[in-house]
Design an enzyme around this catalytic site. Structure first.
Site, PDB file in Angstrom:
ATOM      1  N   LYS A   1       0.849  -1.203   0.000  1.00 17.85           N
ATOM      2  CA  LYS A   1       0.000   0.000   0.000  1.00 17.85           C
ATOM      3  C   LYS A   1       0.878   1.245   0.000  1.00 17.85           C
ATOM      4  CE  LYS A   1      -3.735  -2.431   2.337  1.00 17.85           C
ATOM      5  NZ  LYS A   1      -4.475  -2.745   3.557  1.00 17.85           N
TER       6      LYS A   1
ATOM      7  N   GLN B   1      -4.375  -1.086   9.688  1.00 20.63           N
ATOM      8  CA  GLN B   1      -4.321  -2.445   9.160  1.00 20.63           C
ATOM      9  C   GLN B   1      -4.914  -3.427  10.173  1.00 20.63           C
ATOM     10  OE1 GLN B   1      -3.479  -3.179   6.073  1.00 20.63           O
ATOM     11  NE2 GLN B   1      -3.581  -5.397   6.259  1.00 20.63           N
TER      12      GLN B   1
ATOM     13  N   ASP C   1     -11.112   2.893   3.923  1.00 17.09           N
ATOM     14  CA  ASP C   1     -11.504   1.475   3.892  1.00 17.09           C
ATOM     15  C   ASP C   1     -13.026   1.330   3.803  1.00 17.09           C
ATOM     16  OD1 ASP C   1      -9.471  -0.497   4.033  1.00 17.09           O
ATOM     17  OD2 ASP C   1      -9.043  -0.001   6.130  1.00 17.09           O
TER      18      ASP C   1
END
Ligand code: GUN
Length: 296
Positions: A54, A98, A121
Site C-alpha cells: 500500500k 491495518q 476502507d
C-alpha cells in the site's frame, strides 16, 4: 467458446495511471496531493507485506504517505490518540488501520474513531449507512466490492436489469457488493440475490445468474454446471490449496473451478490476478476522492 479473462492486474494498471494523472493535475492546480497514513500495529508478516505494498503504491502515485508503525503492545488509548491526531491533520485525507489488531485492542472502537470522511476502507458504520442510502451520500465504497464493480463495468457486462447472484454474506464483500449492485447508477440497477451457507438450493440460484459473484472462501464450491452460459463470473475466493515445493510459495485457488468455468462463462476473473490486485487500486482511488472532497 472460451471466456474473456478479466485481468485485475491490467485493470489495476489502468486505474493507477488514471489516479496518477489526477494527482498530477491536483498538484499543479492546487499545490496539494492526497495524503494517506497507514497504521500498522505489531509485526505480523502478512500485515507487513500488505502495508508495504500500500505504501509503495501510494508513493509511486505521488501521494503524501506516512507509514506509522506501532509496537504490538501499544495501548488502546494511545492508538485512539494517534487516530485523533490524523483526524485533525489537514494534509491527511485517508487513514488506514491495518487489521487484524492485537487482542487487547477493540477493533470496533478503533474503526469508529476514524473520521468517516477519512475512512478510505469504508468500514465505519457511517460509511456502511451511506452505502445503503446510495447516490451522492456514498463517499467511499469498501475497496474489494469497489474493485469488483469496476471489473464488471470495464468488462463491458450489462448490469441494468441483470440477475446478480452473490455467494457469501460477509460485511466486507458479500453484503456491500449486493447493495451496490442493487442501487441506482452506473454498473448497478441489477436484480440481486444473496445466497449463503443456509440457502437450500445453491445450484438453482447460481444457474440463473447473469453475473455470479462468489465470495465464500470455499475452494471449488461453484461447479461448472452451475454457471449460466455466457455469464460474467467474479471469483473473490483466495484459498491456499498447497505449496509449490520449488518456490516455497502458496498455490492459490478460487471458489470456482476456473479451467472448466472459462469454457462456459462469457467473462471470468482468474485467481490469482483477478479481484486481488484491485483492492489496493481502489484504496488509492478512495484516497484521491477524499482529497478532492477536501478541496471542494
Ligand atoms: N487487513 C486485510 N485486509 C484489509 C483491508 O482491506 N483493510 C484493512 N484496514 N486491514 C486489512
Amino acid at each position: 467458446m472460451t471466456a474473456e479473462i478479466i485481468s485485475g492486474t491490467e485493470i489495476r494498471k489502468a486505474i493507477l495511471a488514471e489516479v496518477k494523472e489526477e494527482v498530477d493535475q491536483m498538484k499543479e492546480k492546487h499545490g496539494k496531493v492526497p495524503g494517506l497514513v497507514t497504521i500498522l500495529v505489531g509485526s505480523s508478516p502478512a500485515s507487513i507485506s500488505y502495508v508495504t505494498l500500500k505504501v509503495k503504491t501510494a508513493i509511486s502515485l505521488g501521494f503524501h504517505e506516512i507509514q506509522d508503525d506501532q509496537p504490538e503492545d501499544i495501548s488502546e488509548e494511545d492508538l485512539l490518540g494517534l487516530i485523533d491526531k490524523y483526524n485533525n491533520d489537514p494534509d491527511i485525507h485517508g487513514i488506514l488501520v491495518q487489521l487484524p489488531l492485537p487482542k487487547h485492542i477493540d477493533d470496533k472502537k478503533v474503526l469508529v474513531a476514524i473520521d468517516p470522511d477519512k475512512d478510505v476502507d469504508a468500514f465505519h458504520p457511517v460509511n456502511v449507512g451511506r452505502l445503503m442510502i446510495g447516490g451522492d451520500e456514498a463517499k467511499f465504497y469498501p475497496c474489494t466490492p469497489a474493485g469488483i464493480q469496476e471489473m464488471i463495468i470495464r468488462s463491458g457486462t450489462e448490469t441494468s436489469g441483470a440477475e446478480v447472484v452473490v455467494v457469501g454474506r460477509s460485511n466486507i464483500v458479500g453484503k456491500p457488493i449486493a447493495m451496490m449492485m442493487a442501487q441506482k447508477g452506473v454498473g448497478a440497477n441489477s436484480t440481486v440475490t444473496i445466497v449463503h451457507t443456509r440457502t437450500k438450493d445453491l445450484a438453482s440460484h447460481c444457474k440463473r445468474a447473469d453475473i455470479l459473484i462468489v465470495a465464500a472462501g470455499v475452494p471449488g464450491l461453484v461447479k461448472p454446471e452451475w454457471i449460466k452460459p455466457g455469464s460474467t463470473v467474479i471469483d473473490v475466493g483466495v484459498n491456499r490449496i498447497g505449496m509449490n515445493e520449488k518456490t516455497g510459495k502458496a498455490i492459490l485457488s478460487g471458489d470456482v473451478d476456473f479451467n472448466a468455468a472459462k469454457e462456459i462463462a462469457g467473462a471470468i476473473t482468474p485467481v490469482p490476478g483477478g479481484v486481488g490486485p484491485m483492492t489496493i487500486a481502489m484504496l488509492m482511488k478512495n484516497t484521491l476522492k477524499s482529497a478532492q472532497y477536501a478541496l471542494k
